[in-house]
Design a protein around this motif. Structure first.
Motif, PDB file in Angstrom:
ATOM      1  N   ARG A 190      -8.853  -1.343   5.559  1.00  0.00           N
ATOM      2  CA  ARG A 190      -8.915   0.260   5.791  1.00  0.00           C
ATOM      3  C   ARG A 190      -7.446   0.828   6.115  1.00  0.00           C
ATOM      4  NH1 ARG A 190     -14.169   1.564   9.447  1.00  0.00           N
ATOM      5  NH2 ARG A 190     -13.741   3.526   8.328  1.00  0.00           N
ATOM      6  N   VAL A 203       0.739  -1.246  -0.040  1.00  0.00           N
ATOM      7  CA  VAL A 203      -0.148  -0.291  -0.010  1.00  0.00           C
ATOM      8  C   VAL A 203       0.774   1.274  -0.009  1.00  0.00           C
ATOM      9  CG1 VAL A 203      -1.561   1.058   1.497  1.00  0.00           C
ATOM     10  CG2 VAL A 203      -2.104  -1.093   1.092  1.00  0.00           C
ATOM     11  N   THR A 205      -9.103 -10.463  -3.260  1.00  0.00           N
ATOM     12  CA  THR A 205      -9.812  -9.324  -3.469  1.00  0.00           C
ATOM     13  C   THR A 205     -11.205  -9.610  -2.940  1.00  0.00           C
ATOM     14  OG1 THR A 205      -8.814  -8.763  -5.643  1.00  0.00           O
ATOM     15  CG2 THR A 205     -11.083  -7.758  -5.388  1.00  0.00           C
ATOM     16  N   VAL A 215      -8.078   6.646   3.451  1.00  0.00           N
ATOM     17  CA  VAL A 215      -7.797   6.809   1.965  1.00  0.00           C
ATOM     18  C   VAL A 215      -8.754   5.817   1.360  1.00  0.00           C
ATOM     19  CG1 VAL A 215      -5.372   7.182   2.028  1.00  0.00           C
ATOM     20  CG2 VAL A 215      -6.272   4.790   1.770  1.00  0.00           C
ATOM     21  N   THR A 216      -9.339   6.131   0.149  1.00  0.00           N
ATOM     22  CA  THR A 216     -10.516   5.191  -0.415  1.00  0.00           C
ATOM     23  C   THR A 216     -10.122   4.538  -1.497  1.00  0.00           C
ATOM     24  OG1 THR A 216     -10.940   7.307  -1.788  1.00  0.00           O
ATOM     25  CG2 THR A 216     -12.110   7.225   0.144  1.00  0.00           C
ATOM     26  N   ASP A 217      -8.785   4.560  -1.956  1.00  0.00           N
ATOM     27  CA  ASP A 217      -8.352   3.634  -3.139  1.00  0.00           C
ATOM     28  C   ASP A 217      -7.507   2.492  -2.742  1.00  0.00           C
ATOM     29  OD1 ASP A 217      -6.104   5.143  -2.043  1.00  0.00           O
ATOM     30  OD2 ASP A 217      -5.182   5.593  -4.094  1.00  0.00           O
ATOM     31  N   VAL A 218      -8.012   1.932  -1.652  1.00  0.00           N
ATOM     32  CA  VAL A 218      -7.201   0.472  -1.123  1.00  0.00           C
ATOM     33  C   VAL A 218      -7.070  -0.423  -1.852  1.00  0.00           C
ATOM     34  CG1 VAL A 218      -7.022  -0.930   0.862  1.00  0.00           C
ATOM     35  CG2 VAL A 218      -7.869   1.336   1.214  1.00  0.00           C
ATOM     36  N   GLY A 219      -8.135  -0.878  -2.501  1.00  0.00           N
ATOM     37  CA  GLY A 219      -8.262  -1.893  -3.721  1.00  0.00           C
ATOM     38  C   GLY A 219      -7.537  -1.529  -4.834  1.00  0.00           C
ATOM     39  N   GLU A 220      -7.379  -0.259  -5.490  1.00  0.00           N
ATOM     40  CA  GLU A 220      -6.392  -0.171  -6.497  1.00  0.00           C
ATOM     41  C   GLU A 220      -4.812  -0.395  -5.846  1.00  0.00           C
ATOM     42  OE1 GLU A 220      -8.874   1.719  -5.542  1.00  0.00           O
ATOM     43  OE2 GLU A 220     -10.082   2.292  -7.111  1.00  0.00           O
ATOM     44  N   ARG A 221      -4.685   0.272  -4.658  1.00  0.00           N
ATOM     45  CA  ARG A 221      -3.212   0.125  -4.022  1.00  0.00           C
ATOM     46  C   ARG A 221      -2.676  -1.479  -3.892  1.00  0.00           C
ATOM     47  NH1 ARG A 221      -1.562   4.800  -0.338  1.00  0.00           N
ATOM     48  NH2 ARG A 221      -3.065   6.488  -1.016  1.00  0.00           N
ATOM     49  N   ALA A 240      -4.224  -4.014  -5.742  1.00  0.00           N
ATOM     50  CA  ALA A 240      -4.418  -4.769  -7.110  1.00  0.00           C
ATOM     51  C   ALA A 240      -3.096  -5.677  -7.460  1.00  0.00           C
ATOM     52  CB  ALA A 240      -4.840  -4.044  -8.129  1.00  0.00           C
ATOM     53  N   GLU A 275     -13.604  -3.975   2.176  1.00  0.00           N
ATOM     54  CA  GLU A 275     -11.980  -3.824   2.060  1.00  0.00           C
ATOM     55  C   GLU A 275     -11.237  -3.320   3.231  1.00  0.00           C
ATOM     56  OE1 GLU A 275      -9.362  -4.435   0.590  1.00  0.00           O
ATOM     57  OE2 GLU A 275      -9.993  -3.789  -1.417  1.00  0.00           O
TER      58      GLU A 275
END
Length: 331
Positions: free
Chosen positions: A183, A161, A176, A191-197, A199, A181
């Motif tokens: 936190r 991350v 996934t 932050v709100t882009d944890v999934g993108e970080r 991936a 998700e």
């Protein structure tokens, strides 16, 4: 005098830890490698010693058979279990099909039983468990066994991350999630882009993660031997379920939660995430299997809906009989 560490196991994770220790330990440290068979350990010990020497380090690695006991050490890291995830690749059978259907939750009794034995053998050392620590560590703590923290899982996720973060995550988040998700906070901001970080990490084949997990575990051992304070992430600190941000200082460990997040809130999230992983283990060590695990296991073994900590350990014997029977029908 050199500091002392013991690493239990000879599988791919243990190897990754040992070679990473050779890289990150710069002061004199005696590292004892311990496993049921000392054959591969002798090679690991020699290569790790050569690696440390080549990098200008002063770590020395020696091999020991587990039946001779765990050598006295300041930190003992368990990287072993009586269940191996590699079995599905190397020896597929009806048993590994069942594990695939149920997930790691089914193997909780195997991981917990072996970790309990190693915790007892560790004596006064800081005991660190890398075998499903998100669920196993609260079982050990509830049984009154020494457990300092775990290694891997959230540390691996946090490394992907970014730096200067506080993260709350569970073994469940290595894959996934359909919902809920992990936190992450940077300072006071979530932050709100944890999934993108995450991936790229989640796209890796699991065996490939051991190199990164091994490094995070080696850094944890180094930091436990150091003065601190060091901010990092570990699973199962002080026997809590799931993974948390922590501060290490002179071997001690304390939670380092984001502003506005209470310990009770964090533990509640971890318990809920554990249920999605197949088994929810609360801070009292009670294990509750999820419906999908109970249903997948039903044709082969009747899992108790809820297990007390001692029952988790004891159930390993019954589960081993199921494993032996299903291995007899290898595919």
């Amino acid at each position: 005098m050199p500091r002392t560490v013991a690493v239990i196991g000879s599988g791919s994770l243990a190897r990754a830890v040992v070679y990473a220790l050779a890289d990150v330990l710069t002061e004199p440290v005696d590292v004892h490698l311990v496993a049921r068979s000392s054959g591969p350990l002798s090679t690991m010990a020699h290569l790790a010693t050569c690696r440390s020497r080549s990098l200008g380090g002063q770590a020395r690695f020696t091999a020991h058979r587990l039946d001779s006991g765990v050598p006295a050490a300041e930190v003992v890291l368990n990287c072993s279990s009586t269940h191996s995830s590699a079995e599905a690749r190397n020896r597929p059978s009806a048993w590994t099909d069942l594990v695939r259907a149920c997930g790691i939750a089914l193997a909780l009794p195997f991981h917990a039983e072996f970790a309990a034995r190693m915790s007892r053998a560790a004596g006064d050392a800081l005991f660190v468990n890398a075998a499903f620590p998100d669920a196993v560590n609260p079982v050990l703590a509830a049984l009154g066994l020494p457990i300092h923290c775990g290694a891997g899982n959230i540390a691996t996720l946090a490394a992907s991350v970014g730096s200067d973060i506080r993260m709350l995550a569970h073994h469940y988040h290595l894959s996934t999630p359909e919902r809920d998700e992990a936190r992450v906070w940077v300072g006071a901001e979530e932050v709100t882009d944890v999934g993108e970080r995450l991936a790229a990490l989640r796209a890796c084949e699991r065996p490939m993660l051991n190199d990164l997990t091994g490094l995070t575990a080696a850094l944890l051992i180094r930091d436990l031997l150091g003065e601190g304070p060091i901010r990092t992430h570990v699973p199962g600190p002080l026997g809590l379920p799931g993974g948390y941000p922590v501060v290490l200082e002179q071997g001690r460990i304390a939670l380092d939660l984001p502003q506005g997040v209470s310990e009770a809130d964090a533990v509640a999230w971890q318990t809920a995430w554990g249920a999605r992983d197949g088994v929810a283990v609360d801070r009292a060590g009670h294990a509750v299997y999820s419906d999908h695990v109970l249903e997948a296991a039903e044709p082969y073994v009747k899992l108790p809906l809820t297990m007390e900590p001692a029952a988790v350990i004891d159930f390993a014997e019954e589960l081993d009989l199921v494993r032996k029977r299903l291995r007899g029908n290898e595919t």
